[in-house]
Each structure stands twice: as C-alpha cells, then as structure tokens.
Motif scaffolding. Structure first.
Motif, PDB file in Angstrom:
ATOM      1  N   PRO A 382       1.027  -1.241  -0.030  1.00  0.00           N
ATOM      2  CA  PRO A 382       0.110   0.054   0.064  1.00  0.00           C
ATOM      3  C   PRO A 382       0.939   1.218   0.048  1.00  0.00           C
ATOM      4  N   PRO A 383       0.144   2.407  -0.475  1.00  0.00           N
ATOM      5  CA  PRO A 383       0.927   3.738  -0.584  1.00  0.00           C
ATOM      6  C   PRO A 383       1.468   4.174   0.995  1.00  0.00           C
ATOM      7  N   ARG A 384       2.475   5.021   1.222  1.00  0.00           N
ATOM      8  CA  ARG A 384       2.912   5.308   2.220  1.00  0.00           C
ATOM      9  C   ARG A 384       2.299   6.805   2.548  1.00  0.00           C
ATOM     10  N   SER A 385       2.085   6.832   4.008  1.00  0.00           N
ATOM     11  CA  SER A 385       1.369   7.871   4.502  1.00  0.00           C
ATOM     12  C   SER A 385       2.162   9.213   4.076  1.00  0.00           C
ATOM     13  N   HIS A 386       3.651   9.106   4.135  1.00  0.00           N
ATOM     14  CA  HIS A 386       4.528  10.102   4.284  1.00  0.00           C
ATOM     15  C   HIS A 386       5.705   9.727   2.995  1.00  0.00           C
ATOM     16  N   PRO A 387       5.267   9.453   1.711  1.00  0.00           N
ATOM     17  CA  PRO A 387       6.361   9.279   0.643  1.00  0.00           C
ATOM     18  C   PRO A 387       7.101  10.549   0.256  1.00  0.00           C
ATOM     19  N   PHE A 388       8.080  10.125  -0.400  1.00  0.00           N
ATOM     20  CA  PHE A 388       8.867  11.200  -1.011  1.00  0.00           C
ATOM     21  C   PHE A 388       8.466  11.875  -1.971  1.00  0.00           C
ATOM     22  N   LYS A 389       8.159  13.119  -1.794  1.00  0.00           N
ATOM     23  CA  LYS A 389       7.410  14.196  -2.581  1.00  0.00           C
ATOM     24  C   LYS A 389       8.432  15.284  -3.330  1.00  0.00           C
ATOM     25  N   GLY A 390       9.677  15.066  -3.349  1.00  0.00           N
ATOM     26  CA  GLY A 390      10.455  16.242  -4.040  1.00  0.00           C
ATOM     27  C   GLY A 390      10.618  15.918  -5.523  1.00  0.00           C
ATOM     28  N   HIS A 391      11.352  16.599  -6.137  1.00  0.00           N
ATOM     29  CA  HIS A 391      11.605  16.507  -7.476  1.00  0.00           C
ATOM     30  C   HIS A 391      12.198  15.170  -7.752  1.00  0.00           C
ATOM     31  N   LEU A 392      11.577  14.440  -8.881  1.00  0.00           N
ATOM     32  CA  LEU A 392      12.022  12.856  -9.170  1.00  0.00           C
ATOM     33  C   LEU A 392      12.494  12.785 -10.601  1.00  0.00           C
ATOM     34  N   TYR A 393      13.630  12.249 -10.601  1.00  0.00           N
ATOM     35  CA  TYR A 393      14.034  11.918 -12.238  1.00  0.00           C
ATOM     36  C   TYR A 393      14.528  10.458 -12.133  1.00  0.00           C
ATOM     37  N   ILE A 394      14.158   9.789 -13.417  1.00  0.00           N
ATOM     38  CA  ILE A 394      14.349   8.585 -13.688  1.00  0.00           C
ATOM     39  C   ILE A 394      15.275   8.391 -14.853  1.00  0.00           C
ATOM     40  N   LEU A 395      16.517   7.679 -14.643  1.00  0.00           N
ATOM     41  CA  LEU A 395      17.440   7.301 -15.712  1.00  0.00           C
ATOM     42  C   LEU A 395      16.987   5.981 -16.447  1.00  0.00           C
ATOM     43  N   THR A 396      16.737   5.669 -17.447  1.00  0.00           N
ATOM     44  CA  THR A 396      16.416   4.643 -18.105  1.00  0.00           C
ATOM     45  C   THR A 396      17.360   4.274 -19.329  1.00  0.00           C
ATOM     46  N   SER A 397      17.202   3.155 -19.923  1.00  0.00           N
ATOM     47  CA  SER A 397      17.913   2.539 -21.202  1.00  0.00           C
ATOM     48  C   SER A 397      17.236   1.346 -21.647  1.00  0.00           C
ATOM     49  N   GLY A 398      17.832   0.694 -22.675  1.00  0.00           N
ATOM     50  CA  GLY A 398      17.143  -0.469 -23.257  1.00  0.00           C
ATOM     51  C   GLY A 398      17.543  -1.522 -22.124  1.00  0.00           C
ATOM     52  N   TRP A 399      18.230  -1.599 -21.449  1.00  0.00           N
ATOM     53  CA  TRP A 399      18.485  -2.555 -20.426  1.00  0.00           C
ATOM     54  C   TRP A 399      17.296  -2.462 -19.361  1.00  0.00           C
ATOM     55  N   THR A 400      16.718  -1.340 -19.169  1.00  0.00           N
ATOM     56  CA  THR A 400      15.469  -1.214 -18.207  1.00  0.00           C
ATOM     57  C   THR A 400      14.202  -2.182 -18.554  1.00  0.00           C
TER      58      THR A 400
END
Length: 501
Positions: A382-400
């Motif tokens: 279940p979702p957290r009551s206090h999740p991380f809410k900052g700026h979020l960047y995801i690095l991806t590639s063909g291996w993801t």
C-alpha cells in the motif's frame, strides 16, 4: 530513416531474399565440417515441436503479432529446411520464429556443442563497439594493426552495417516494437559474436569505416580472431574506458547540494542476498534518510535494472506515492498442463508435479474460459502516508526491463517523474514472464525459454508496442563515453528547477 537507402535495399536482398542459399553457404565451408548434420526429418520434428510448444504455452504470443502473421512466418521458415543442415543453419531458420513473439523473456540459445564450437573454433571480428541509434563506433585502440578507435563502421564485406544489424535483430526478440534493447544488446563484443552466429565466420573482413571528425572513409582488411582473443579485447576496452563492473545490486549517495542518487541495478532478492543485503531494508533505510534530510531532488538510476523478484518494483514505488492504485488488470496463464513437458527442465516426475500443483494453487479457470491468477493471492504494497514528494528524475535505457520497466510504467502512470535516457526495454503495458519452461529440442539441442504468465499492467498512458518514452531522449555519444561523461546524469542535473539548484 536510413542514410544509404539504395545500398540498404541491395543488402536486404542479399541477406534475406536469397535465403536459404546465402545462409547455407555461410555455414557450409570446410570450417564447419566437424559439426553434426541432421536429416530433414529430425529438423522438421524439432521445428514442429518448437512451434507447437510456443502456441501452447506462450500466453502472450499474439500480444503484438497476429496469428496470421505468425503462421505465415512459420510456413516460410519451415520451407527452408533441407537435409543435412548443421546447428547454425537450423538456428538461423528458427530464431526469427522465437523473435516474432516480440517478448524479450522468450529467448533461444545455441546448443552446448555450438557454444563449444564458437569458443574453440569460431572466427570473430576483432571489435568492441558502442551503438548509438543506427551508428556503430569502434572502441578498441587498434584493429588488425589499424588505428580505428572512434571510427564509425559503415559496411562489412560491402554490406551496410545497418542492414547487418537488421538481419541480426530478426534472430532475437524484444518487447513489442522496442528497438532500444536490441541496440544495447549489440554493444561491446556482442556485435562480433552475433555476426558470427547469424552472418558468418570468414577468415577476414573488408571493413569500411568513417572518421567522424572529417567524414573521410577508408576500407581496411581485418583478420578474424579467436574467441579468446575477442575476450582479451573486451577486457582491454573495459579497462580503457573505466567501465563500472560493480556487481552491487543497489547503491545510494548524495551528489552536490541536496540531491540524492539511488541506483537499483536489479530487483532480484538473490542478488541482494549474495551481497548480504536485504532489498526492503535497504530501500526503507534510503527513504528514511531522504525524508529526514528533506531532500529536494532524487535521481533514481534504473538503466541496468532488468527486473528480478516480483513485488520489489511496487515496494519501491510505494515510497513515491500516497494514492491508492491497482498494479495488474490481470495475470493470465494459457493452461495448467503442457504436452511437451518431457522436453523441458520440468521433465522429472517431482518437478512436473510440483509445477502443476503450483499452477493449480495460484490460478483458476474463470467463467469466460480464461485462466487467471486467483484474487487476493498477490497484494501490492500500500502507498505510504509520508512518501518522498520532492523532484523525481528516472534514468532509463534499453536494459530497463521486466520488473524494472514495470516500475517505470507505474511512475509514468501515477506521478510527475521526469524520464531521461532511452526508451525502456520493457513494454509499457506489461510482459509475459514469471514461470519459464526451458524447452530443449531433441535433435539439435537448441534451447528455448518459454514464458507462461502474461502480466497485464493496469495502465493506459503508454504507446502500444513500446516502453516508457523518455521526456529527454539521450543518444549515446562516443565522445562522452570515451571521456567517462554520464550523459543521462548530466542532463538530470542540468534540468532541475531553479529552486532545487
């Protein structure tokens, strides 16, 4: 899309339309006389077993390919079988059938005899390469005495490299129509290895290359090398470019300012245990630190994450949302038992009974005739009551891929995360994976991994046949690679909001 349309058409005719004669000639020279030759009857039996097994067990076989297209290819490839073919010839006939399932979990492997042949007698281009879109750059310092480091490969034996890669791409699958995973797979020495498996193993290669700095082309003759020599090239290249060979499953550290980088190279619990780590404890500790420090920016590096243990992807996701969500619309199985089971790694009585019991315990036949995972069997975190809410960047590639790609789909669907890199190798809407049946063909001993569970993600924002498309697409650069510049990370650091800098 292609720069050399005329030459590409000629090469395509050479590589495809003249088959099987060209393919036959490539693997019937004196160098291959030590390989067993199989009667047509045995090859046809192996062929039919492979096709029927895929149709019977691969639940997602028609996710991206129609039954009509599949059957059309099967008929064309079956007609190519001739008497006294060897394993390489047969591999090149059947591998496109596995590839057209368009599922990266469905894979075909050479027999042990063919692998031994490659290691002991195989002839390879002495190349380690970096692929950047359609372009292929040489990484090793010298090639048969020629200084070709950084040169772009234009053609090999007068065939454009783009056409060669297209031919190789036909022999292994990717999720849907995703190309990023195929491009990444041919990096390093794998291009040379796949060339030897699919195109041929001549004593030498006429290689046309271009100097990117001045556009000048030259054609040089390159001598073939052994597998052992090719591995030496790989080791030297990795040392030269300071390739990260760390096997750590995950890492966490702060970068400049209030910016954290969290890397997950896998979701496999066994990989974590191998390094005396626990996935959940590690993840919890990282986010507890992030929340305690009021971290403004988090960069999650998923570029090497090919998935792993089911559930870890949404455990990580639970730290990034406080909203309820549904992970899967359904998890589907084709059938409870399989006619070809005696040709798989579940052939023993105990293994077969264990598998069938597990399938019956976890799945049920529904009123509409589908076999689906039982409700309540799998409950996402279940979702957290206090999740991380900052700026979020995801690095991806063909291996993801696989669970790594599922994590990215959940983020794209439910958050404002910014994606940087290449299209994920895993499909946006799910995959066919889970339990795998390892089929071994009786005569040729080729091995095929057949996935039997179709995971349909409860998402709708993606493009059918593709993965998560990055917001900022990064094309790998030889110059950046050679200087050790992390293009995706640099981009993430450069586009942060002003308030977070």
């Amino acid at each position: 899309m292609r720069k050399y349309i005329f030459h590409f058409i000629l090469a395509f005719i050479f590589l495809s339309c003249n088959q099987p004669s060209k393919q036959e000639n490539a693997f019937t020279s004196a160098a291959f006389t030590s390989l067993p030759k199989y009667p047509a009857k045995a090859l046809l039996a192996d062929f039919d077993l492979l096709v029927n097994s895929l149709k019977e067990a691969h639940t997602g076989i028609y996710w991206y390919t129609t039954a009509r297209s599949f059957d059309s290819l099967v008929a064309a490839r079956r007609a190519m079988i001739q008497d006294s073919m060897n394993g390489f010839q047969f591999y090149n006939i059947v591998s496109p059938i596995v590839a057209i399932t368009k599922e990266d979990h469905c894979d075909i492997s050479l027999s042990d005899d063919l692998k031994t042949f490659l290691q002991q007698q195989g002839k390879f281009m002495p190349l380690s390469v970096l692929n950047s879109g359609d372009d292929t750059f040489i990484l090793n310092d010298t090639v048969s005495g020629h200084s070709l480091k950084g040169a772009r490969v234009i053609a090999i034996n007068r065939v454009p490299v783009s056409a060669i890669k297209e031919k190789i791409y036909q022999t292994f699958g990717s999720d849907g129509n995703i190309l990023s995973s195929k491009i990444a797979f041919l990096d390093g020495i794998r291009f040379a290895i796949e060339y030897a498996k699919v195109i041929g193993q001549p004593e030498s290669f006429d290689m046309t290359v271009m100097n990117p700095s001045n556009g000048k082309q030259q054609t040089v003759q390159v001598r073939a090398v052994t597998y052992q020599a090719l591995k030496v090239i790989e080791t030297k290249v990795n040392s030269t470019y300071h390739q990260d060979t760390s096997e750590l499953p995950a890492s966490f550290r702060y970068l400049a300012g209030n910016i954290a980088r969290l890397t997950f190279n896998t979701f496999s619990n066994s990989r974590f245990r191998k390094h005396n780590m626990d996935f959940r404890k590690f993840t919890d500790s990282c986010f507890n630190i992030l929340l305690k420090d009021n971290t403004e920016t988090l960069i999650i590096d998923m570029r090497e994450n090919g998935g792993g243990s089911e559930g870890n992807e949404d455990y990580l996701f639970s730290w990034l949302t406080d909203q309820p969500y549904i992970k899967y619309d359904s998890v589907e199985l084709s059938r409870f038992e399989f006619s070809f089971i005696n040709h798989t790694d579940y052939a023993t009585d105990s293994d077969r009974i264990g598998l069938y019991n597990e399938l019956h315990e976890e799945n049920e036949l529904t009123s509409n005739g589908r076999i689906l995972r039982k409700k309540g069997l799998y409950i996402p975190m279940p979702p957290r009551s206090h999740p991380f809410k900052g700026h979020l960047y995801i690095l991806t590639s063909g291996w993801t891929y696989s669970g790594g790609a599922e994590f990215c789909s959940l983020l794209r669907e439910h958050t404002n995360a910014v994606f940087i890199g290449q299209e994920t190798g895993g499909g946006y809407y799910g995959n066919t994976s889970g339990t795998m049946l390892e089929l071994t063909l009786p005569a040729t001993k080729l091995s095929i991994s057949i996935p039997i569970l179709k995971f349909n993600l409860a998402v709708h924002k993606g493009i059918p046949g593709h993965g998560v498309i990055p917001d900022f697409a990064i094309k790998p650069s030889f110059e950046s690679f050679s200087k050790g510049i992390d293009q995706e990370l640099e981009k993430a650091l450069s586009i942060r909001p002003a308030a977070a800098r």
